[in-house]
Design a protein around this motif. Structure first.
Motif, PDB file in Angstrom:
ATOM      1  N   ALA A 629      35.511  -1.730   1.454  1.00 22.04           N
ATOM      2  CA  ALA A 629      35.912  -1.316   2.795  1.00 22.04           C
ATOM      3  C   ALA A 629      35.600   0.162   3.037  1.00 22.04           C
ATOM      4  O   ALA A 629      35.189   0.559   4.132  1.00 22.04           O
ATOM      5  N   LEU A 630      35.779   0.990   1.992  1.00 29.20           N
ATOM      6  CA  LEU A 630      35.466   2.416   2.111  1.00 29.20           C
ATOM      7  C   LEU A 630      33.969   2.633   2.284  1.00 29.20           C
ATOM      8  O   LEU A 630      33.536   3.532   3.016  1.00 29.20           O
ATOM      9  N   ILE A 631      33.158   1.796   1.606  1.00 29.15           N
ATOM     10  CA  ILE A 631      31.702   1.862   1.775  1.00 29.15           C
ATOM     11  C   ILE A 631      31.336   1.533   3.217  1.00 29.15           C
ATOM     12  O   ILE A 631      30.532   2.239   3.858  1.00 29.15           O
ATOM     13  N   ASP A 632      31.925   0.464   3.741  1.00 31.62           N
ATOM     14  CA  ASP A 632      31.624   0.054   5.116  1.00 31.62           C
ATOM     15  C   ASP A 632      31.969   1.164   6.105  1.00 31.62           C
ATOM     16  O   ASP A 632      31.215   1.420   7.055  1.00 31.62           O
ATOM     17  N   LYS A 633      33.102   1.826   5.860  1.00 30.92           N
ATOM     18  CA  LYS A 633      33.533   2.900   6.755  1.00 30.92           C
ATOM     19  C   LYS A 633      32.582   4.097   6.672  1.00 30.92           C
ATOM     20  O   LYS A 633      32.197   4.684   7.681  1.00 30.92           O
ATOM     21  N   LYS A 634      32.163   4.464   5.448  1.00 29.66           N
ATOM     22  CA  LYS A 634      31.270   5.603   5.278  1.00 29.66           C
ATOM     23  C   LYS A 634      29.906   5.327   5.896  1.00 29.66           C
ATOM     24  O   LYS A 634      29.232   6.233   6.397  1.00 29.66           O
ATOM     25  N   ASN A 635      29.504   4.067   5.871  1.00 35.20           N
ATOM     26  CA  ASN A 635      28.199   3.700   6.437  1.00 35.20           C
ATOM     27  C   ASN A 635      28.147   3.822   7.957  1.00 35.20           C
ATOM     28  O   ASN A 635      27.075   3.712   8.558  1.00 35.20           O
ATOM     29  N   GLU A 636      29.300   4.056   8.595  1.00 43.17           N
ATOM     30  CA  GLU A 636      29.327   4.217  10.047  1.00 43.17           C
ATOM     31  C   GLU A 636      28.899   5.612  10.484  1.00 43.17           C
ATOM     32  O   GLU A 636      28.700   5.863  11.678  1.00 43.17           O
ATOM     33  N   HIS A 637      28.754   6.548   9.532  1.00 36.38           N
ATOM     34  CA  HIS A 637      28.332   7.912   9.867  1.00 36.38           C
ATOM     35  C   HIS A 637      26.993   7.859  10.608  1.00 36.38           C
ATOM     36  O   HIS A 637      26.080   7.140  10.205  1.00 36.38           O
ATOM     37  N   PRO A 638      26.843   8.617  11.719  1.00 37.25           N
ATOM     38  CA  PRO A 638      25.608   8.536  12.523  1.00 37.25           C
ATOM     39  C   PRO A 638      24.339   8.934  11.767  1.00 37.25           C
ATOM     40  O   PRO A 638      23.239   8.560  12.177  1.00 37.25           O
ATOM     41  N   TYR A 639      24.457   9.705  10.692  1.00 38.87           N
ATOM     42  CA  TYR A 639      23.293  10.084   9.908  1.00 38.87           C
ATOM     43  C   TYR A 639      22.791   8.955   9.009  1.00 38.87           C
ATOM     44  O   TYR A 639      21.688   9.036   8.482  1.00 38.87           O
ATOM     45  N   ARG A 640      23.631   7.947   8.795  1.00 41.05           N
ATOM     46  CA  ARG A 640      23.259   6.892   7.830  1.00 41.05           C
ATOM     47  C   ARG A 640      22.558   5.744   8.542  1.00 41.05           C
ATOM     48  O   ARG A 640      23.031   5.233   9.558  1.00 41.05           O
ATOM     49  N   GLY A 641      21.417   5.352   7.980  1.00 41.67           N
ATOM     50  CA  GLY A 641      20.666   4.246   8.548  1.00 41.67           C
ATOM     51  C   GLY A 641      19.925   3.503   7.458  1.00 41.67           C
ATOM     52  O   GLY A 641      20.183   3.684   6.267  1.00 41.67           O
ATOM     53  N   ASP A 642      18.985   2.660   7.868  1.00 37.91           N
ATOM     54  CA  ASP A 642      18.174   1.900   6.921  1.00 37.91           C
ATOM     55  C   ASP A 642      16.739   2.413   6.965  1.00 37.91           C
ATOM     56  O   ASP A 642      16.298   2.992   7.953  1.00 37.91           O
ATOM     57  N   GLY A 643      16.006   2.186   5.899  1.00 40.06           N
ATOM     58  CA  GLY A 643      14.613   2.626   5.858  1.00 40.06           C
ATOM     59  C   GLY A 643      14.529   4.128   5.763  1.00 40.06           C
ATOM     60  O   GLY A 643      15.360   4.789   5.148  1.00 40.06           O
ATOM     61  N   TYR A 644      13.510   4.703   6.442  1.00 44.52           N
ATOM     62  CA  TYR A 644      13.250   6.135   6.323  1.00 44.52           C
ATOM     63  C   TYR A 644      13.287   6.833   7.671  1.00 44.52           C
ATOM     64  O   TYR A 644      12.585   7.799   7.907  1.00 44.52           O
ATOM     65  N   THR A 645      14.143   6.330   8.583  1.00 52.00           N
ATOM     66  CA  THR A 645      14.202   6.901   9.921  1.00 52.00           C
ATOM     67  C   THR A 645      15.511   7.637  10.186  1.00 52.00           C
ATOM     68  O   THR A 645      15.830   7.945  11.330  1.00 52.00           O
ATOM     69  N   SER A 646      16.277   7.934   9.134  1.00 53.02           N
ATOM     70  CA  SER A 646      17.535   8.658   9.293  1.00 53.02           C
ATOM     71  C   SER A 646      17.711   9.623   8.126  1.00 53.02           C
ATOM     72  O   SER A 646      17.154   9.409   7.043  1.00 53.02           O
TER      73      SER A 646
END
Length: 772
Positions: A629-646
Motif C-alpha cells: 500500500a505504501l508503494i502504491d501511495k508513493k507511486n502517485e508522485h507526479p514525477y513517477r511514471g513508466d518508461g523513460y518519459t518521467s
C-alpha cells in the motif's frame, strides 16, 4: 471548386494545411508593471533565434512556431514555447502578460526599445525608433496572435490540375491567395466577434482612448460597454495614421499600391502597412521584390487578440475553426465594388466597439443587415461545407454558433465580467500566475514531445530555448538533428553523439573488460569472477555463502538482473540471484560487496557536470499501511511514471524486490512501524524506482577526479560513472567503481527528487560545439 475537392481528395487531405503561429506578449512584474529588464540572454541573438525573439520592445517577447501540417502539432509546439518562456522569465520573478492590451506601462521615454546586434540589428533598431516617434510607444506594446496559413501543395496542385485554365501554377496560386485575402477582409468582423478578447484598457494607456470607455473603479480599469476588441477598434488599436486601401486585384497592383504609399510618405516600407491580413513572401528582407519574383507563399492573419483564457493565447478549438474558415473563404463567391474595403473596415470597427449589442447592424454590399443574422448565415454555410466534404469539424462550428447565440460565453464578455469583479490588473495577473504555476509544475515535460525519452526532451527544450534549430527525425529511436550557423549535429537519445567513438560503448557494456581497463589505469575495482552457466554457479556459489557479494549480468544496464547481499546470503538465495542474473545474460558476475552509498558521476566533455546519490527504492512506514500500500501511495508522485518519459520511475515489487524483502524477514503484506525506512531492493537505480538526490555541490572533488580518470581511460565524452563511497566528504574514504555507463540518462540529475536542478541540456550542446 468544391466538387473538385469532393471528388478528388479525402477529408484528411483537404484539411491538411500549413499552419504556423506567432505570439507576442509582455514581460511584467508581479505587480503588473512593464518589466524594464533586458530580453533574457539565454534566448541568444534576437535576430538569430528562430523560436523566441522580441517584437518592438525588450519587454515584448515574441514566440514563433515552425510550420506544421496540422492544428494539433502547431498548438502543441506553441504550448511548448509558452512553457519555456514562462519558466525562463520566472527565474527573474516575471510573468508573461496574457492580455493583448498593455499592462501598467510607463511613458514613451521609459519604454525600452529592442536592442540588436550587427548591421541588420542597426536597421531593426532604427525602424523601431521611427515607429515610436510616429505612433507612440504605448500602441507598439499591443500584442496578439498571428496565424500563418497556406493551403497544402496537395490542395493547390489538385485544384490547378482540375481547373484546366491557362494560368501558370504560380499565377494560379497567387489568384487563390488573393481571393482568400479579399474575402477575409470582408468577413473579418466575424473573427473580431468570435475571438475578440480586449474589452478594456488600463489607466496608464493613451488618454484619448480611455475617454472612449467607462472607468469602472479606482483601480484604473476602463471598460467598453459592449465592445469586443479594443485592439481592433478605431482608437486603441495598432493602425496606420491614415486608412490605407491597397489594391488586391493582383500581386503587381498590390506592389504598385505599396510603392505609392512609400513615395507619398504614408509608410516607410512594406511591413509598416498594418493590415489585418498580409501577403507573405519567400524572402522577408525584400518583401515587394520577393512577391514579384516568387509570388505569394502564405497569408498572415493579424486580427486575433490574445485569448486570456488559454495559456497559449489561443484555444485549439479556435485554430480548428480558423482552418475551416479559410476553406470557406476559398469557396465563397465575391462581389466587388469600389468601396468594399471601406465597408469592411466599418464593419470591423463596429464589431470591435459594439459587437455585443444585440441589435447591431453591419454593411453588407451597401445594405444594412443585422449582425447576428449575417453571422448565422456564414456559420451555416461553413457547416454545410463541413457536412458536404465530411470534414468532421462539427465541434468547432458548434462552439462558434454557441458564442453567437449566447454572447455571455464570448471571450470579451467573460473577461469584461472578470475585470469588473477583480479590476484590470488583478484579473490578468491572476491568470498569469495560474499559467506560471501550471508551466512550472510540468517544467520537465515538453509539450508535443511527451512520447520521446525525457533525456531527449531536455535536450530539445534547451536547444529551442537557445535558438538552435531542432529537426525531429525519428521519435521511436529518439533521433534529432540540431543546427546553428551551419553547424549540424545528429543526436540519439540525448547523449549518443559524434563526440564519442564507436568502440566506447562496446567496451563499457562488457563489465569484465571495463574492470580490466580500469585496473590497467590504476583504478581499484571490486574482486570477483565470472560464471558461464547455472551448473558452474551451483558448483562455485557455496564458496560465497555468508559473504557480502553482488550478483549481476555481465552486460546490462538500468540495474536489471542485479541482486545485492549486503548481509550475506544462503546457498538458496545465491542460486536465486544467479537465476535472475542469467535471465538477462549468458554470463554473470559475482563481486565483493563494497560498503557505502552509491553515487552517479555524470561526465560531459572534460568535466563532471552533476553528482547524484541514488537511494534504492524504499517506503517509509506509518504503522497503518502495508508495504504494498505504501508503494502504491508513493507511486502517485507526479514525477513517477513508466518508461523513460518521467524523472522518476514507479516502484514495482518484482522477483528481485520480493527476494530482498525476504532477506529482511518481511513481505509485501508487512505493516512497517511509523517512520521505519524499508528498502525494497539492494541496487539503487532510478529505473527500478530509486530516489534521486543531488550531491554535486557536496561531493569532495577527489572523487570527481577519479571519475574523470576512469572516463578518460575509455576516451568517452558522455558517461555515467557509478562509484560506491563510504564517506563522500572524506578524500581518504574507501571507494569502488562498480560500473561505467555509456549513453547515460540525464533526467534524474536534471530533475532530482531532492536538491538543485541542473541544465544538462546546455552541457550536451556545449560538448558537441553548439553552445559556448
Amino acid at each position: 471548386m468544391i466538387e473538385i475537392l469532393k471528388n478528388k481528395m479525402t477529408p484528411e487531405r483537404i484539411l491538411s494545411a500549413g499552419v504556423g503561429l506567432e505570439r507576442e506578449g509582455l514581460r511584467v512584474t508581479p505587480q503588473g508593471k512593464l518589466a524594464l529588464t533586458p530580453h533574457p540572454s539565454i534566448f541568444g541573438d534576437k535576430l538569430g533565434n528562430p523560436y523566441i525573439t522580441t517584437d518592438f520592445s525588450e519587454s515584448q517577447v515574441e514566440i514563433i512556431t515552425p510550420v506544421f501540417d496540422s492544428v494539433d502539432d502547431a498548438y502543441h509546439f506553441l504550448e511548448a514555447l509558452t512553457d519555456i518562456v514562462i519558466n525562463e522569465i520566472n527565474e527573474n520573478n516575471e510573468l508573461y502578460w496574457p492580455y493583448s492590451m498593455p499592462c501598467d506601462i510607463p511613458e514613451d521615454e521609459d519604454i525600452p526599445i529592442a536592442e540588436y546586434q550587427g548591421e541588420e540589428g542597426k536597421k531593426a533598431r532604427a525602424y523601431r525608433e521611427k515607429l515610436i516617434k510616429k505612433y507612440g510607444g504605448k500602441r507598439q506594446l499591443i500584442s496578439g496572435i498571428h496565424y500563418n496559413f497556406s493551403f497544402s501543395d496537395d490542395v493547390l496542385e489538385t485544384l490547378f490540375r482540375e481547373s484546366g485554365g491557362e494560368l501558370s501554377y504560380r499565377d494560379f496560386k497567387d489568384k487563390i491567395y488573393l481571393k482568400v485575402l479579399r474575402n477575409f477582409l470582408r468577413y473579418r468582423w466575424l473573427i473580431v466577434f468570435l475571438l475578440g478578447c480586449t474589452p478594456g484598457l488600463h489607466g496608464s494607456y493613451i488618454e484619448k482612448c480611455l475617454a472612449c470607455m467607462e472607468e469602472v473603479d479606482s483601480s484604473e480599469t476602463f471598460l467598453s460597454q459592449d465592445g469586443t476588441s479594443a485592439r481592433n477598434g478605431s482608437c486603441s488599436g495598432y493602425k496606420n495614421e491614415i486608412d490605407l486601401y491597397p489594391s488586391y486585384a493582383s500581386v503587381d497592383e498590390f506592389i504598385a499600391s505599396i510603392e505609392e504609399y512609400i513615395k507619398r510618405g504614408d509608410i516607410s516600407e512594406a511591413k509598416e502597412l498594418y493590415a489585418q491580413i498580409r501577403l507573405k513572401p519567400k524572402k522577408f528582407n525584400d518583401v515587394l521584390g520577393s512577391l514579384k519574383a516568387d509570388g505569394i507563399q502564405y497569408l498572415e492573419i493579424r486580427t486575433i487578440d490574445l485569448n486570456v483564457f488559454d495559456k497559449c493565447g489561443i484555444a485549439k478549438v479556435d485554430l480548428e475553426f480558423l482552418n475551416i474558415f479559410m476553406l470557406f473563404l476559398l469557396l465563397e463567391g465575391e462581389e466587388s465594388f469600389d468601396t468594399w474595403q471601406q465597408e469592411a473596415l466599418i464593419n470591423e470597427v463596429k464589431v470591435a466597439e459594439h459587437g455585443l449589442k444585440a441589435d447591431l447592424e453591419l454593411l453588407d454590399h451597401r445594405h444594412w443587415t443585422l449582425k447576428t443574422a449575417w453571422a448565422e448565415d456564414i456559420l451555416e454555410k461553413i457547416a454545410e461545407i463541413n457536412e458536404y466534404l465530411d470534414l468532421k469539424q462539427d465541434h468547432c462550428i458548434e462552439v462558434m454558433q454557441n458564442r453567437l447565440r449566447n454572447p455571455q460565453t464570448t471571450y470579451a464578455e467573460r473577461l469584461k465580467q472578470l475585470m469588473t469583479e477583480k479590476g484590470y490588473l488583478n484579473a490578468n495577473l491572476e491568470l498569469a500566475n495560474e499559467y506560471r504555476t501550471d508551466s512550472v509544475s510540468r517544467r520537465y515535460c515538453l509539450k508535443g514531445f511527451e512520447q520521446w525519452e525525457l533525456s531527449t526532451q531536455i535536450l530539445i527544450k534547451e536547444a529551442i530555448t537557445r535558438g538552435i534549430k531542432v529537426t525531429p527525425m525519428d521519435a521511436a529511436d529518439n533521433i534529432i538533428a540540431l543546427e546553428k550557423d551551419g553547424h549540424k549535429e545528429y543526436v540519439k537519445q540525448a547523449t549518443k553523439t559524434s563526440a564519442d567513438t564507436y568502440i566506447t560503448p562496446l567496451l563499457m557494456e562488457n563489465k569484465v573488460v571495463t574492470k580490466m581497463i580500469l585496473k590497467e589505469n590504476g583504478i581499484p575495482v571490486p574482486a570477483g569472477e565470472e560464471f558461464f552457466s547455472v551448473d558452474e554457479a551451483r558448483l562455485k556459489l557455496p564458496n560465497y555463502v555468508g559473504k557480502k557479494v553482488v550478483i549481476k549480468p555481465k552486460s546490462t544496464n538500468f540495474g536489471l538482473g542485479i541482486c545485492i547481499y549486503d548481509r550475506g546470503g544462503t546457498i538458496e538465495e545465491l542460486l536465486e540471484g544467479a537465476r535472475i542474473a542469467f535471465a538477462y545474460d549468458h554470463t554473470i558476475l559475482i563481486e565483493a560487496y563494497v560498503a557505502g552509498l552509491e553515487y552517479r558521476f555524470l561526465t560531459m566533455g572534460d568535466e563532471v557536470v552533476a553528482v547524484l546519490h541514488r537511494r534504492a527504492a524504499n517506503v517509509v512506514g506509518d504503522g497503518i499501511h502495508t508495504v504494498q500500500a505504501l508503494i502504491d501511495k508513493k507511486n502517485e508522485h507526479p514525477y513517477r511514471g513508466d518508461g523513460y518519459t518521467s524523472p522518476l520511475k514507479k516502484i514495482k515489487l518484482d522477483d528481485q524486490a520480493q527476494l530482498f524483502l525476504k532477506q529482511q524477514g518481511i513481505s509485501a503484506s508487512t505493516v512497517p512501524r511509523p517512520g521505519e525506512l524499508v528498502y525494497l531492493r539492494g541496487n539503487s537505480n532510478i529505473s527500478t524506482g530509486g530516489d534521486s538526490i543531488d550531491y554535486t555541490d557536496k561531493m569532495h572533488p577527489r572523487f570527481s577526479e577519479i571519475a574523470m580518470k576512469a572516463v578518460r581511460a575509455f576516451g568517452a565524452k558522455f558517461c555515467g560513472v557509478d562509484i560506491i563511497i563510504e564517506d563522500y566528504s572524506n578524500p581518504e574514504s574507501a571507494f569502488g567503481i562498480i560500473e561505467l555507463n555509456f549513453n547515460p540518462a540525464i533526467m534524474m540529475q536534471a530533475y532530482p527528487f531532492e536538491g538543485k536542478e541542473r541544465r544538462l541540456g546546455y552541457n550536451i550542446l556545449k560538448t558537441i560545439g553548439l553552445a559556448d
